[in-house]
Design a protein around this motif. Structure first.
Motif, PDB file in Angstrom:
ATOM      1  N   PRO A 288      -6.824   5.163   6.749  1.00  9.84           N
ATOM      2  CA  PRO A 288      -8.179   4.662   6.471  1.00  9.84           C
ATOM      3  C   PRO A 288      -8.224   3.137   6.443  1.00  9.84           C
ATOM      4  CG  PRO A 288      -7.623   6.407   4.939  1.00  9.84           C
ATOM      5  CD  PRO A 288      -6.379   6.127   5.718  1.00  9.84           C
TER       6      PRO A 288
ATOM      7  N   GLN B 128       0.840  -1.201   0.000  1.00 10.45           N
ATOM      8  CA  GLN B 128       0.000   0.000   0.000  1.00 10.45           C
ATOM      9  C   GLN B 128       0.875   1.252   0.000  1.00 10.45           C
ATOM     10  OE1 GLN B 128      -3.579   0.364   0.254  1.00 10.45           O
ATOM     11  NE2 GLN B 128      -3.516  -1.728  -0.489  1.00 10.45           N
TER      12      GLN B 128
ATOM     13  N   HIS C 181      -3.973   9.342   3.946  1.00  8.28           N
ATOM     14  CA  HIS C 181      -5.107   9.026   3.087  1.00  8.28           C
ATOM     15  C   HIS C 181      -5.198   7.555   2.679  1.00  8.28           C
ATOM     16  CE1 HIS C 181      -6.060  13.250   2.730  1.00  8.28           C
ATOM     17  NE2 HIS C 181      -4.806  13.496   2.461  1.00  8.28           N
ATOM     18  N   VAL C 182      -4.114   6.826   2.835  1.00  5.53           N
ATOM     19  CA  VAL C 182      -4.154   5.424   2.420  1.00  5.53           C
ATOM     20  C   VAL C 182      -4.018   4.478   3.612  1.00  5.53           C
ATOM     21  CG1 VAL C 182      -3.018   3.660   1.034  1.00  5.53           C
ATOM     22  CG2 VAL C 182      -3.239   5.984   0.147  1.00  5.53           C
TER      23      VAL C 182
ATOM     24  N   GLU D 101       1.110  12.043   2.753  1.00  9.01           N
ATOM     25  CA  GLU D 101      -0.180  11.854   2.069  1.00  9.01           C
ATOM     26  C   GLU D 101      -0.581  10.386   2.082  1.00  9.01           C
ATOM     27  OE1 GLU D 101      -0.328  15.242  -1.422  1.00  9.01           O
ATOM     28  OE2 GLU D 101       1.136  13.633  -1.614  1.00  9.01           O
TER      29      GLU D 101
ATOM     30  N   ASN E 286      -2.274  -4.029  -5.704  1.00  6.08           N
ATOM     31  CA  ASN E 286      -2.354  -3.302  -4.439  1.00  6.08           C
ATOM     32  C   ASN E 286      -3.339  -2.130  -4.502  1.00  6.08           C
ATOM     33  OD1 ASN E 286      -0.838  -1.805  -6.168  1.00  6.08           O
ATOM     34  ND2 ASN E 286       0.897  -1.501  -4.818  1.00  6.08           N
TER      35      ASN E 286
ATOM     36  N   GLU F  14       3.937   1.405  -1.149  1.00  2.00           N
ATOM     37  CA  GLU F  14       4.566   1.490  -2.467  1.00  2.00           C
ATOM     38  C   GLU F  14       3.590   2.038  -3.485  1.00  2.00           C
ATOM     39  OE1 GLU F  14       6.337  -2.348  -3.405  1.00  2.00           O
ATOM     40  OE2 GLU F  14       8.230  -1.410  -2.814  1.00  2.00           O
ATOM     41  N   ALA F  15       2.330   1.587  -3.398  1.00  2.00           N
ATOM     42  CA  ALA F  15       1.322   2.089  -4.334  1.00  2.00           C
ATOM     43  C   ALA F  15       1.236   3.597  -4.219  1.00  2.00           C
ATOM     44  CB  ALA F  15      -0.032   1.454  -4.032  1.00  2.00           C
ATOM     45  N   GLY F  16       1.228   4.096  -2.996  1.00  2.00           N
ATOM     46  CA  GLY F  16       1.157   5.538  -2.786  1.00  2.00           C
ATOM     47  C   GLY F  16       2.341   6.247  -3.397  1.00  2.00           C
ATOM     48  N   SER F  17       3.550   5.782  -3.105  1.00  2.00           N
ATOM     49  CA  SER F  17       4.689   6.553  -3.636  1.00  2.00           C
ATOM     50  C   SER F  17       4.822   6.391  -5.140  1.00  2.00           C
ATOM     51  CB  SER F  17       5.994   6.234  -2.910  1.00  2.00           C
ATOM     52  OG  SER F  17       6.142   4.877  -2.722  1.00  2.00           O
ATOM     53  N   ALA F  18       4.397   5.238  -5.683  1.00  2.00           N
ATOM     54  CA  ALA F  18       4.467   5.094  -7.142  1.00  2.00           C
ATOM     55  C   ALA F  18       3.509   6.053  -7.845  1.00  2.00           C
ATOM     56  CB  ALA F  18       4.151   3.660  -7.548  1.00  2.00           C
ATOM     57  N   LEU F  19       2.489   6.523  -7.122  1.00  2.00           N
ATOM     58  CA  LEU F  19       1.561   7.482  -7.725  1.00  2.00           C
ATOM     59  C   LEU F  19       1.998   8.920  -7.455  1.00  2.00           C
ATOM     60  CD1 LEU F  19      -1.818   5.759  -6.890  1.00  2.00           C
ATOM     61  CD2 LEU F  19      -0.830   6.074  -9.146  1.00  2.00           C
ATOM     62  N   GLY F  20       3.188   9.071  -6.907  1.00  2.00           N
ATOM     63  CA  GLY F  20       3.701  10.416  -6.676  1.00  2.00           C
ATOM     64  C   GLY F  20       3.164  11.049  -5.411  1.00  2.00           C
ATOM     65  N   LEU F  21       2.611  10.235  -4.502  1.00  2.00           N
ATOM     66  CA  LEU F  21       2.146  10.795  -3.239  1.00  2.00           C
ATOM     67  C   LEU F  21       3.310  10.837  -2.267  1.00  2.00           C
ATOM     68  CD1 LEU F  21      -1.139   8.730  -2.932  1.00  2.00           C
ATOM     69  CD2 LEU F  21      -0.917  11.100  -3.650  1.00  2.00           C
ATOM     70  N   SER F  22       3.320  11.870  -1.428  1.00  2.00           N
ATOM     71  CA  SER F  22       4.377  11.931  -0.432  1.00  2.00           C
ATOM     72  C   SER F  22       4.073  10.912   0.664  1.00  2.00           C
ATOM     73  CB  SER F  22       4.455  13.318   0.183  1.00  2.00           C
ATOM     74  OG  SER F  22       3.282  13.565   0.924  1.00  2.00           O
ATOM     75  N   ARG F  23       5.040  10.663   1.501  1.00  2.00           N
ATOM     76  CA  ARG F  23       4.841   9.682   2.551  1.00  2.00           C
ATOM     77  C   ARG F  23       3.692  10.102   3.477  1.00  2.00           C
ATOM     78  NH1 ARG F  23       9.300   6.765   6.082  1.00  2.00           N
ATOM     79  NH2 ARG F  23      10.562   7.421   4.341  1.00  2.00           N
TER      80      ARG F  23
ATOM     81  N   TYR G 153       8.275  13.150  -6.538  1.00  2.00           N
ATOM     82  CA  TYR G 153       6.818  12.955  -6.548  1.00  2.00           C
ATOM     83  C   TYR G 153       6.243  13.348  -7.896  1.00  2.00           C
ATOM     84  CZ  TYR G 153       7.865  12.796  -1.619  1.00  2.00           C
ATOM     85  OH  TYR G 153       8.414  12.477  -0.419  1.00  2.00           O
TER      86      TYR G 153
ATOM     87  N   MET H  27      12.095   4.315  -6.947  1.00  2.00           N
ATOM     88  CA  MET H  27      11.387   3.666  -5.845  1.00  2.00           C
ATOM     89  C   MET H  27      12.386   3.047  -4.866  1.00  2.00           C
ATOM     90  SD  MET H  27       8.115   3.948  -6.029  1.00  2.00           S
ATOM     91  CE  MET H  27       7.462   2.588  -5.075  1.00  2.00           C
TER      92      MET H  27
END
Ligand SMILES: Nc1ncnc2c1ncn2[C@@H]1O[C@H](COP(=O)(O)OP(=O)(O)OP(=O)(O)O)[C@@H](O)[C@H]1O
Ligand SMILES: [Mg+2]
Lengths: 294, 279
Positions: free
Chosen positions: A184, A163, A180-181, A176, B123, A165-174, B109, B83
């Motif tokens: 929740p 989860q 948000h991920v 965020e 995921n 990794e999914a966040g950072s691969a989408l360009g979200l900061s840690r 980012y 990554m």
């Protein structure tokens, strides 16, 4: 003896031990409930205690218990959440982290009576808060904080790294990603942990005897101005809780219906704690279901 | 008795006939390069996991990275959008649009919105299907509901998932099957309109049918995206990719057109690998 028999014996022993544990728990609960429930009435639950005559209730103590619980939770939850997020999401292995972890470990193993005495010396005496809701809430926070932090940390750790990794691969900061991920997704298990700890806090007596005090002055339930001394909300008034009340009347109570009051109060305490425990898992499971299906 | 001086040195002999490495030169045939690496070295602590990873990837093509377990495929792929920053030291240059994105000053980012990534295990977030796709968008920019609806529809269609989920966009993404979840994750990456899509064994956790669907999806996407995919499935690499790079012990051993790699590899090691003699 072959493997099969050995396995059978081991299984039998384990069943027996689990059975005995369950039996002890059930008979204890049954004992308290059978003794106490007959004394329960609306009058008992709502009227103030009486020190010298029969017919007193536990209304004020019950209110105090919930009020203290809510205050303690309001203080400890944000701190525990912050600490857990730091420890699980940000902390690198290092001196500072290991100091924090050790501190939490030690705090969580402190007997609650020690926490109570500490609260008495520092908050009641040194800071001059007196025997008060405030002192009690702080003591309960110290009592609750390490376990709640650990429980939230475990909830966060259960969320797979995928989860993050999914966040950072989408360009979200840690940050965020955490807010948000991860959070929740961890809510069901965090809520379970919070409600379980609420049950523990509700039943706590030792930390409160010398902080929130052992007296329950009359309250005026029509006065909700927290600055008035008889207002239920006043944080500076002494506030004997249900658990402290049970300890008190059993050690120095002199009312004629002492046994009845004690049995009734214990039953109420147990029922509330059980409610917390059952609802903790129910609510958690429900939230999880909502998360995965809705 | 043969006169030794008449023979070529052994090393030269080997180079001539069977090279130890062969990297297809992308600069000669006027390829448009989407991303390339130079002198890439990746260290996990003191352990050099990848060296000599000099590759250039052609735009709007699919490139497969193959090689035995532990050969450095993931390490290479994850370096491309950084990554690996938190676990590894990555040296060398990664050129993207004339910019070395392996520089400290790069906003990773922002960069990752151009270079998206899909992982082996699906995921999806613990959110609705709709929110899975829109979430990263709305964190950065402002979109009207209508714009978001359109993006959701387009990216789900691109990922070949739209028909299956269009009536239940508010359902939790955790209720999807593995293959659906993986296509949702691809749609989620596409919603950001990246240039390049990196995929690390995206179908290895899926059943054959879902896996075939993901393959079809990738072939569809080729017109608009540069795709780099790690795969253990040799048939998959042969089926979908235009170029293939063979990794061995942290080095790129051979990089060429896929059909050349699979029909007539120039390096003996590559031949051993694709014919199943090791790994
Ligand atoms: N996070 C890490 N920390 C330390 N070493 C790592 C880490 N990730 C990979 N390595 C090492 O780097 C080398 C290359 O690993 P990598 O994951 O890139 O291989 P791979 O080709 O993707 O293998 P697979 O096919 O099994 O996924 C291996 O020796 C591995 O042990
Ligand atoms: Mg890998």
């Amino acid at each position: 003896m072959n493997a099969k028999t050995a396995d059978k014996i081991a299984t039998g022993v384990i069943y027996a031990i689990s059975g005995i544990v369950a039996l002890i728990l059930i008979s204890m609960l049954a004992f308290i409930l059978i003794r106490g429930v007959p004394h329960l009435s609306w009058h008992f639950l709502t009227s103030p205690a009486r020190a010298f005559e029969a017919g007193g209730g536990i209304g004020i103590q019950l209110f105090n218990s919930f009020y203290l619980l809510i205050l303690a939770m309001l203080i400890s939850f944000p701190i525990a959440l912050g600490a857990a997020i730091y420890l699980n999401e940000y902390a690198k292995k290092g001196r500072f982290t290991s100091i924090v972890r050790t501190a939490i470990e030690i705090l969580s193993s402190l007997p609650s009576v020690v926490v109570g005495l500490f609260g008495f010396l520092i908050f009641v005496v040194q800071f001059g808060f007196g025997f008060s809701i405030l002192s009690g809430a702080i003591a309960l926070t110290i009592f609750n904080l390490p376990l709640l932090t650990r429980s939230i940390e475990t909830s966060l750790a259960q969320i797979p790294n995928l989860q993050r990794e999914a966040g950072s691969a989408l360009g979200l900061s840690r940050w965020e990603t955490v807010i948000h991920v991860i959070l929740p997704a961890a809510v069901p298990s965090i809520v379970t942990g919070v409600v379980l700890s609420a049950g523990r806090v509700f039943g706590e007596a030792a930390a409160l005897i010398y902080t929130a005090g052992q007296s329950a002055p009359a309250l005026n339930f029509a006065d909700w101005n927290p600055f008035n001394i008889s207002s239920p909300l006043n944080p500076m008034r002494p506030a004997e809780t249900l658990a402290v009340h049970i300890w008190k009347i059993n050690s120095e109570g002199i009312m004629p219906d002492l046994n009845a009051v004690s049995a009734g109060a214990s039953a109420v305490l147990i029922i509330v704690v059980l409610l917390f425990n059952f609802s903790a898992r129910k609510i958690g499971a429900k939230l999880y279901k909502k998360l995965t299906s809705a | 008795m043969v006169n030794n001086s008449d023979l070529k040195p052994v090393s030269e002999f080997i180079t001539e006939d069977k090279p130890e490495r062969y990297i297809h030169d992308m600069s000669t045939d006027k390829h448009e390069i989407a991303i390339s690496t130079k002198d890439l070295q990746v260290y996990y602590g003191d352990n050099l996991a990848l060296s000599e990873g000099d590759l250039a990837f052609e735009r709007y093509k699919i490139t497969s990275l193959i090689g035995a377990s532990g050969s450095g495929k993931s390490t290479f792929l994850r370096s491309l959008n950084r990554m690996n920053d938190s676990v590894a030291t990555v040296k060398g240059n990664i050129m993207y649009r004339g910019l070395d994105i392996n520089k400290k000053a790069i906003d990773v980012y922002e960069m990752r919105r151009h270079i998206g990534m899909v992982f082996q295990r699906p995921n999806p977030f613990a959110k609705s299907i709709y929110n899975n796709i829109t979430f990263a968008l709305t964190q950065r920019g402002h979109y009207t509901k209508q714009e978001l609806d359109e993006i959701v529809e387009t990216s789900l269609k691109q990922a070949a998932l739209w028909d299956q989920v269009k009536d239940e966009l508010n359902k939790s993404a955790l209720s999807l099957s593995g293959g659906q979840a993986q296509r949702l994750v691809i749609a989620r990456a596409l919603a950001l309109k990246p240039d390049i899509l990196l995929l690390d064994e995206p179908s290895s956790a899926l059943d054959p049918i879902s896996s075939a669907q993901v393959e079809d999806t990738l072939l569809e996407l080729k017109n608009q995206y540069t795709i780099i995919i790690v795969t253990h499935n040799m048939q998959q690499a042969a089926r979908i990719s235009d170029y293939t790079a063979f990794f061995h012990m942290g080095k790129v051993i051979e990089y060429d057109l896929t059909r050349k790699i699979f029909t007539r590899p120039k390096v003996a090691l590559t031949n051993d690998y694709i014919s199943g003699n090791f790994g």
